[in-house]
Write an enzyme that holds these catalytic residues in place. Structure first.
Site, PDB file in Angstrom:
ATOM      1  N   ASP A   1       3.956  -4.120  -7.877  1.00 26.18           N
ATOM      2  CA  ASP A   1       3.390  -2.926  -7.238  1.00 26.18           C
ATOM      3  C   ASP A   1       4.022  -1.646  -7.773  1.00 26.18           C
ATOM      4  OD1 ASP A   1       5.534  -4.271  -5.572  1.00 26.18           O
ATOM      5  OD2 ASP A   1       5.553  -2.298  -4.633  1.00 26.18           O
ATOM      6  N   ASN A   2       5.023  -1.787  -8.640  1.00 26.07           N
ATOM      7  CA  ASN A   2       5.632  -0.622  -9.292  1.00 26.07           C
ATOM      8  C   ASN A   2       5.303  -0.564 -10.775  1.00 26.07           C
ATOM      9  OD1 ASN A   2       6.847   0.178  -6.904  1.00 26.07           O
ATOM     10  ND2 ASN A   2       8.771  -0.847  -7.342  1.00 26.07           N
TER      11      ASN A   2
ATOM     12  N   ARG B   1       3.757  14.341  -6.714  1.00 27.96           N
ATOM     13  CA  ARG B   1       3.682  13.608  -7.969  1.00 27.96           C
ATOM     14  C   ARG B   1       2.317  13.833  -8.613  1.00 27.96           C
ATOM     15  NH1 ARG B   1       6.030   7.633  -6.796  1.00 27.96           N
ATOM     16  NH2 ARG B   1       4.037   7.311  -5.737  1.00 27.96           N
TER      17      ARG B   1
ATOM     18  N   GLY C   1       0.822  -1.205   0.000  1.00 25.02           N
ATOM     19  CA  GLY C   1       0.000   0.000   0.000  1.00 25.02           C
ATOM     20  C   GLY C   1       0.851   1.249   0.000  1.00 25.02           C
TER      21      GLY C   1
ATOM     22  N   GLY D   1       2.731   3.399   1.579  1.00 25.33           N
ATOM     23  CA  GLY D   1       3.376   3.467   2.880  1.00 25.33           C
ATOM     24  C   GLY D   1       3.925   4.829   3.231  1.00 25.33           C
ATOM     25  N   ARG D   2       4.129   5.661   2.241  1.00 30.84           N
ATOM     26  CA  ARG D   2       4.605   7.031   2.511  1.00 30.84           C
ATOM     27  C   ARG D   2       4.033   8.027   1.518  1.00 30.84           C
ATOM     28  NH1 ARG D   2      10.960   6.879   0.546  1.00 30.84           N
ATOM     29  NH2 ARG D   2      10.690   5.466  -1.222  1.00 30.84           N
TER      30      ARG D   2
ATOM     31  N   ASP E   1       9.075   4.489   7.969  1.00 34.50           N
ATOM     32  CA  ASP E   1       8.785   5.687   8.760  1.00 34.50           C
ATOM     33  C   ASP E   1       7.880   6.660   8.018  1.00 34.50           C
ATOM     34  OD1 ASP E   1      10.470   6.786   6.843  1.00 34.50           O
ATOM     35  OD2 ASP E   1      12.162   7.040   8.199  1.00 34.50           O
ATOM     36  N   GLY E   2       7.489   6.310   6.789  1.00 38.80           N
ATOM     37  CA  GLY E   2       6.574   7.168   6.043  1.00 38.80           C
ATOM     38  C   GLY E   2       7.225   8.378   5.409  1.00 38.80           C
TER      39      GLY E   2
END
Length: 499
Positions: free
Chosen positions: A266-267, A185, A99, A101-102, A134-135
């Site tokens: 996932d990329n 982005r 997901g 994550g950051r 750590d996001g």
């Protein structure tokens, strides 16, 4: 009422709407949350080209609220930021739920032509999908992604875009202690293959269908009425359309010598965009087996393996869509065109680099012969093609052959080239080559130079580099050094998944 009226962007402040298309899918697809603020944010970089495409004024960033909004320190009124859930295969192994994550999706903006574009903050703090992270993103990786996004766009290769970077002196631990940054982005959608894998592997077939219908309705409406010879199943048609876009993307990567480094499912963008720039690299010395990611010891994502890995990833997407497609024969038929579409697209791009608009087999053989010479000596990829362009423009043969140790072999190849392409008018050849062979690409050492200065809060190199990469086919005589061979120390740059 026109839905897009809710996305209007006042010229004084680039406000986006959180009531966008992806948010409307519902809580199974995302978690609503606010970004985590960073202390004392400052501007690092902005893309005027991206802002122009959004229809924003040149001084949009001077609005009092703009810095806070794009640092994640402020949430615009009426917006509902969110992080999405997805899964994926990483280095060929099932990784389970992943997901954002950051990354946090702020919402959507409307471009002047009416296209809806999502704006996402990367590095904006912890989310429910951060796992052990750590996001945060660091200044180093944010600069690399910002420059690569805009460079790839200027090269004509489909990609997510970058609007801006905000920075902070907030310490972030990676291999060393670094400082935080947030990159904004932009893309029509950030949906990945992994989104489909998540719902398929968790047997959430209703949500899988909802997601597929969403993608078809907004981005692939022709899949509802497949063309002759295409699968009659709309979901198989979607798979076929994604496969064709992915084939075109791979051809673009290979033609400019680009390596992604982490081609996990996932990329992989469902829209065929280059997404998630990490340990990427533009080729220096040509080596078909080059591995740009030091976190990839087996070379799964080496340069010459990118096209077959893309097909492997498409197979994973096909497997995820099987509850909707039904028949495995339909899925296999949908993927089959990739096997011809990729080589055709690559041959067309390589022929254009030779100055040929209508390639034939002998042009393909000529390009392969040159690549073989380059591979034997690890001749600089970008510079070789640009020197060939200069030769067609009238430069002496030595301009090209001096790049090779075996000058006799290079000279023999050049004679073959001149003979084979003699019937093509010089102006026609040169025009095509000057649009296909960039003078500048984002080499790793160039990014390192910009990063080193940025760490000192000097963003002048970053600005100069962006200006060059936005027009990579132009001469830029004031920055001629960036068009030459990389320095010796460039080969010592090591990139990993933390890059």
């Amino acid at each position: 009422m026109d839905q897009r009226a809710n996305h209007a962007c006042p010229p004084q402040l680039p406000v986006v709407s959180g009531h966008g298309r992806f948010a409307a899918l519902g809580p199974a697809f995302h978690t609503e949350l606010h970004p985590t603020p960073i202390p004392a944010p400052h501007w690092v970089a902005r893309s005027t080209g991206m802002a122009r495409e959004l229809g924003w004024p040149a001084d949009w960033w001077q609005a009092p609220e703009a810095l806070a909004l794009f640092a994640g320190n402020r949430v615009a009124a009426g917006t509902r930021p969110l992080a999405s859930v997805y899964a994926g295969h990483q280095f060929g192994h099932w990784a389970g739920q992943l997901g954002d994550g950051r990354a946090i999706l702020l919402g959507e903006a409307v471009a002047p032509g009416g296209e809806l574009l999502e704006l996402q903050l990367k590095g904006s703090g912890l989310t429910p999908y951060s796992r052990m992270g750590d996001g945060r993103a660091v200044l180093r990786s944010s600069i690399r992604e910002f420059l690569a996004s805009e460079a790839m766009h200027a090269l004509g290769i489909p990609t997510t875009r970058a609007l801006c970077i905000t920075g902070s002196d907030l310490p972030v631990q990676r291999e060393t202690l670094e400082t935080a940054a947030v990159v904004t982005r932009v893309a029509p959608s950030f949906i990945r293959f992994g989104h489909f894998e998540h719902f398929s592997h968790s047997d959430q077939h209703a949500e899988l269908r909802q997601l597929a219908d969403f993608v078809i309705d907004h981005f692939y409406p022709a899949c509802r009425e497949p063309a002759a010879g295409q699968p009659g199943n709309a979901y198989a048609a979607l798979l076929a359309a994604v496969a064709l876009r992915t084939a075109s993307l791979m051809a673009g990567w290979q033609a400019v010598g680009f390596m992604h480094g982490v081609m996990n499912t996932d990329n992989m963008s469902i829209l065929g965009l280059t997404i998630d720039y990490g340990p990427f690299q533009f080729m220096d010395g040509f080596d078909p087996g080059h591995i740009c990611n030091h976190s990839d010891p087996t070379g799964r994502y080496a340069y010459n393996r990118q096209p077959p890995v893309a097909f492997w990833n498409l197979m994973a997407l096909a497997q995820a869509l099987m509850p909707l497609i039904g028949e495995s024969d339909h899925a296999l038929a949908a993927l089959e065109p990739y096997k011809t579409a990729f080589p055709q697209a690559l041959q067309a791009r390589m022929a254009a680099k030779l100055g040929v608009a209508e390639p034939r087999e002998q042009h393909h053989a000529l390009a392969e012969s040159l690549l073989g010479l380059m591979a034997r000596e690890h001749t600089d990829y970008t510079l070789t093609w640009r020197r060939l362009t200069e030769h067609v423009a009238g430069a002496p043969a030595d301009t090209f052959t001096e790049l090779f140790v075996d000058r006799a072999a290079a000279g023999h190849w050049l004679l073959q080239y001149d003979e084979l392409l003699a019937p093509v008018p010089q102006g026609q050849k040169l025009d095509l080559m000057q649009k296909s062979n960039p003078r500048f690409v984002l080499r790793n050492y160039m990014a390192e130079q910009a990063i080193a200065q940025a760490k000192l809060h000097d963003f002048s190199v970053l600005q100069d580099l962006l200006a060059v990469l936005e027009r990579p086919f132009d001469e830029h005589p004031e920055h001629a050094a960036w068009a030459g061979l990389p320095p010796d120390w460039a080969s010592s740059i090591h990139l990993s998944c933390s890059s």
